[in-house]
Design a protein around this motif. Structure first.
Motif, PDB file in Angstrom:
ATOM      1  N   TYR A 155       0.828  -1.210   0.000  1.00  7.76           N
ATOM      2  CA  TYR A 155       0.000   0.000   0.000  1.00  7.76           C
ATOM      3  C   TYR A 155       0.861   1.259   0.000  1.00  7.76           C
ATOM      4  O   TYR A 155       0.499   2.279  -0.598  1.00  7.76           O
ATOM      5  CB  TYR A 155      -0.934   0.003   1.215  1.00  7.76           C
ATOM      6  CG  TYR A 155      -2.208  -0.752   0.989  1.00  7.76           C
ATOM      7  CD1 TYR A 155      -3.220  -0.222   0.197  1.00  7.76           C
ATOM      8  CD2 TYR A 155      -2.403  -2.000   1.562  1.00  7.76           C
ATOM      9  CE1 TYR A 155      -4.393  -0.911  -0.016  1.00  7.76           C
ATOM     10  CE2 TYR A 155      -3.578  -2.702   1.348  1.00  7.76           C
ATOM     11  CZ  TYR A 155      -4.569  -2.150   0.563  1.00  7.76           C
ATOM     12  OH  TYR A 155      -5.728  -2.843   0.356  1.00  7.76           O
ATOM     13  N   GLU A 200       1.779   1.994  -3.460  1.00 11.19           N
ATOM     14  CA  GLU A 200       0.645   2.591  -4.177  1.00 11.19           C
ATOM     15  C   GLU A 200       0.500   4.072  -3.836  1.00 11.19           C
ATOM     16  O   GLU A 200       0.236   4.909  -4.710  1.00 11.19           O
ATOM     17  CB  GLU A 200      -0.647   1.852  -3.834  1.00 11.19           C
ATOM     18  CG  GLU A 200      -0.758   0.454  -4.434  1.00 11.19           C
ATOM     19  CD  GLU A 200      -2.126  -0.160  -4.161  1.00 11.19           C
ATOM     20  OE1 GLU A 200      -3.064   0.597  -3.842  1.00 11.19           O
ATOM     21  OE2 GLU A 200      -2.234  -1.384  -4.266  1.00 11.19           O
ATOM     22  N   LEU A 201       0.673   4.395  -2.562  1.00  7.61           N
ATOM     23  CA  LEU A 201       0.542   5.780  -2.122  1.00  7.61           C
ATOM     24  C   LEU A 201       1.638   6.646  -2.723  1.00  7.61           C
ATOM     25  O   LEU A 201       1.368   7.758  -3.207  1.00  7.61           O
ATOM     26  CB  LEU A 201       0.592   5.846  -0.595  1.00  7.61           C
ATOM     27  CG  LEU A 201       0.521   7.246   0.029  1.00  7.61           C
ATOM     28  CD1 LEU A 201      -0.803   7.922  -0.308  1.00  7.61           C
ATOM     29  CD2 LEU A 201       0.699   7.162   1.553  1.00  7.61           C
ATOM     30  N   THR A 251       1.078   9.842  -5.294  1.00  8.60           N
ATOM     31  CA  THR A 251       1.343  11.200  -4.814  1.00  8.60           C
ATOM     32  C   THR A 251       2.548  11.836  -5.497  1.00  8.60           C
ATOM     33  O   THR A 251       2.478  12.973  -5.979  1.00  8.60           O
ATOM     34  CB  THR A 251       1.566  11.200  -3.292  1.00  8.60           C
ATOM     35  OG1 THR A 251       2.584  10.226  -2.962  1.00  8.60           O
ATOM     36  CG2 THR A 251       0.280  10.876  -2.558  1.00  8.60           C
ATOM     37  N   THR A 297      -6.280   8.272  -3.954  1.00 13.70           N
ATOM     38  CA  THR A 297      -4.988   8.442  -3.280  1.00 13.70           C
ATOM     39  C   THR A 297      -5.188   8.652  -1.781  1.00 13.70           C
ATOM     40  O   THR A 297      -4.439   8.119  -0.953  1.00 13.70           O
ATOM     41  CB  THR A 297      -4.238   9.652  -3.872  1.00 13.70           C
ATOM     42  OG1 THR A 297      -4.070   9.441  -5.280  1.00 13.70           O
ATOM     43  CG2 THR A 297      -2.883   9.819  -3.221  1.00 13.70           C
ATOM     44  N   ALA A 354      -5.820   5.411  -0.203  1.00 18.56           N
ATOM     45  CA  ALA A 354      -4.570   4.650  -0.090  1.00 18.56           C
ATOM     46  C   ALA A 354      -3.791   5.101   1.147  1.00 18.56           C
ATOM     47  O   ALA A 354      -3.217   4.279   1.869  1.00 18.56           O
ATOM     48  CB  ALA A 354      -3.726   4.816  -1.344  1.00 18.56           C
ATOM     49  N   PHE A 355      -3.783   6.409   1.403  1.00 17.46           N
ATOM     50  CA  PHE A 355      -3.119   6.923   2.609  1.00 17.46           C
ATOM     51  C   PHE A 355      -3.772   6.351   3.867  1.00 17.46           C
ATOM     52  O   PHE A 355      -3.087   5.919   4.804  1.00 17.46           O
ATOM     53  CB  PHE A 355      -3.190   8.452   2.634  1.00 17.46           C
ATOM     54  CG  PHE A 355      -2.811   9.058   3.966  1.00 17.46           C
ATOM     55  CD1 PHE A 355      -1.493   9.132   4.354  1.00 17.46           C
ATOM     56  CD2 PHE A 355      -3.802   9.520   4.838  1.00 17.46           C
ATOM     57  CE1 PHE A 355      -1.143   9.668   5.593  1.00 17.46           C
ATOM     58  CE2 PHE A 355      -3.462  10.052   6.075  1.00 17.46           C
ATOM     59  CZ  PHE A 355      -2.124  10.129   6.445  1.00 17.46           C
ATOM     60  N   VAL A 408      -2.784   2.821   4.488  1.00 16.41           N
ATOM     61  CA  VAL A 408      -1.456   2.720   5.103  1.00 16.41           C
ATOM     62  C   VAL A 408      -1.562   2.905   6.618  1.00 16.41           C
ATOM     63  O   VAL A 408      -0.960   2.167   7.404  1.00 16.41           O
ATOM     64  CB  VAL A 408      -0.501   3.775   4.490  1.00 16.41           C
ATOM     65  CG1 VAL A 408       0.795   3.877   5.292  1.00 16.41           C
ATOM     66  CG2 VAL A 408      -0.193   3.408   3.044  1.00 16.41           C
TER      67      VAL A 408
END
Length: 496
Positions: free
Chosen positions: A152, A155-156, A160, A327, A330-331, A334
């Motif tokens: 993850y 992905e983040l 970003t 996004t 995704a954060f 995490v």
């Protein structure tokens, strides 16, 4: 009344004869002794600093993680729109075991969770097996979740700043990499919080739990804008069999509600708050799961769901037409997974603390730092082991070992609650399982059924792990068990 003509005799209860091999395996630790020793470790004691809110957050933190962010893509194709019903069924299945945990956590408020409950009801050997299962469950779970955190994070970073970590530093050997650095980092971060003590760890976890609950509520608020009632026209397209199959898959997203029971010796009012925290966390998690599933299926036709980790993020992007929301999710993922690592690692250290205090594992695991009230050596050893496991070893199907270890422990707890009702019916219980022994029997049956559905490879791993554990018990644990010696308080009573 004593027989005055009888010859004098010695009180053998103060100096008991050595029990036979079978008796040593079945020796039980009295509940009163478990509670009296609560919190005491080598060189110090755990501190009672956690209230109902923190305990509930610990259970939610351990439960609400990777499951909801990845599980929809696996479950929706099996059940269709009726996946919401599958979540309810899985939640009810977890509820049977949660009720048993709630009763025992309120009756025996000590660290060790199901290990301690088994010690009080079914004897030392069964307790050892249960504790060994928990070591497997928590250890592999921390490693597996840490690996997911690294995925993850990539992905983040990609969403970003447009960069990703090279495979050599983000995957273990055998999976195309050399060393999974992110997995090690998140375990070390969790270790840092745990070394500060239970209160500091609980504060950090509470912040992370609030973030991930807010993320799921935000998903519902945005996703409902793309809701199409037509997506529910054929509610159960694959029949009840599909609903049941999805329910079996979803059950494992509920694992973790028992985490609060490992905090029995750090709760301010354990007998009152532990049962409430367990039940409250399960209700909150179930409601969130059902809401997210209902909105997701309403916003996206069920046939278009795929086994993708980004299913929720993709829905937010499709509804809004902007990648920002994906996004953001995704954060939050995490953050969510980091809290799972923290709370599961916490549970692992407390189970080993209880086993060490009983003499079944080396006493270094029950040494408490006088300043923080945390078992520091225990935390360091467990964290480094789990971190290296996550960073250097490809887990693959071994991650299923988390499931079998959990289900085995759940099954034993359902048995333990019935045994304690029969052997100690007059004990004070702040919570009682309704319709006992029917509901515990159902909980036991569901656990056995789900264990039977796991792969042959998982059973082989479980068998090897159990064999190693039994060797350790007979070589070390049985010889060093504190139950081999009389309870000091009982000896003092007989000497008066």
């Amino acid at each position: 009344m004593l027989d005055q003509g009888a010859p004098p005799h010695h009180d053998t209860s103060a100096t008991p004869t050595s029990p036979g091999p079978a008796a040593r395996l079945m020796r039980r630790k009295p509940v009163e002794r478990l509670v009296a020793e609560g919190g005491q470790g080598e060189g110090g004691s755990l501190r009672r600093s956690l209230g109902l809110w923190q305990l509930t957050m610990i259970s939610i933190g351990a439960t609400l993680g990777t499951g909801i962010f990845v599980v929809l893509g696996e479950a929706v194709p099996k059940a269709g729109p009726a996946v919401t019903l599958s979540f309810v069924i899985a939640g009810l299945t977890a509820l049977f075991s949660a009720l048993s945990y709630a009763e025992l956590a309120g009756t025996i408020p000590v660290a060790g969770s199901s290990y301690s409950y088994a010690y009080a009801t079914m004897g030392e050997l069964i307790a050892w097996i249960c504790g060994w299962c928990l070591v497997l469950e928590y250890g592999v779970s921390v490693a597996a979740v840490a690996v997911g955190w690294g995925e993850y994070l990539n992905e983040l970073l990609d969403g970003t700043i447009g960069v990703t970590l090279p495979a050599a530093l983000s995957a273990p050997p055998g999976d195309g990499g050399v060393f999974n650095l992110p997995a090690l980092i998140v375990v070390l971060l969790a270790m840092t919080f745990l070394l500060g003590g239970a209160r500091e760890s609980a504060r950090a976890n509470t912040v992370m739990v609030v973030v991930k609950i807010a993320a799921l509520v935000l998903f519902c608020a945005i996703g409902v804008q793309g809701f199409r009632s037509g997506n529910y026209e054929h509610f159960m397209p694959l029949g009840m069999a599909g609903v049941s199959a999805a329910g079996a898959t979803l059950f494992f997203s509920y694992i973790g509600f028992d985490a609060a029971s490992t905090a029995g010796e750090e709760a301010k009012n354990a007998q009152r708050d532990l049962p409430r925290a367990i039940m409250l966390s399960l209700v909150i998690v179930t409601v969130l799961y059902v809401l997210v599933a209902a909105v997701a299926v309403g916003a996206k036709p069920w046939r278009t769901f795929t086994d993708s980790e980004a299913s929720l993020a993709q829905i937010m992007t499709d509804v809004t037409g902007q990648s920002f929301w994906g996004t953001l999710l995704a954060f939050c993922a995490v953050v969510a997974i980091a809290s799972v690592v923290l709370t599961v690692l916490y549970g692992q250290t407390r189970v080993l603390f209880a086993m060490s205090r009983d003499g079944l594992v080396p006493k270094v695991f029950s040494k408490v730092h006088p300043k923080t009230g945390a078992p520091r050596a225990n935390t360091l050893i467990v964290s480094l082991f789990c971190g290296v496991l996550a960073a250097a070893i490809p887990l693959g199907q071994l991650a299923d070992a988390t499931s079998i270890g959990t289900l085995f422990a759940f099954a034993l707890v359902n048995v333990a609650v019935v045994v304690l009702r029969r052997t100690r019916p007059d004990m004070r219980r702040t919570f009682r399982v309704p319709l006992s022994p029917v509901l515990p029997a159902l909980g036991f049956g569901f656990c056995v059924w789900m264990m039977g559905s796991l792969s042959t490879v998982t059973w082989v791993v479980f068998g090897v792990w159990m064999a190693v554990g039994l060797v350790f018990y007979f070589v070390y644990g049985q010889r060093h068990s504190r139950l081999a010696a009389p309870d000091p308080s009982e000896v003092r009573t007989h000497q008066k």
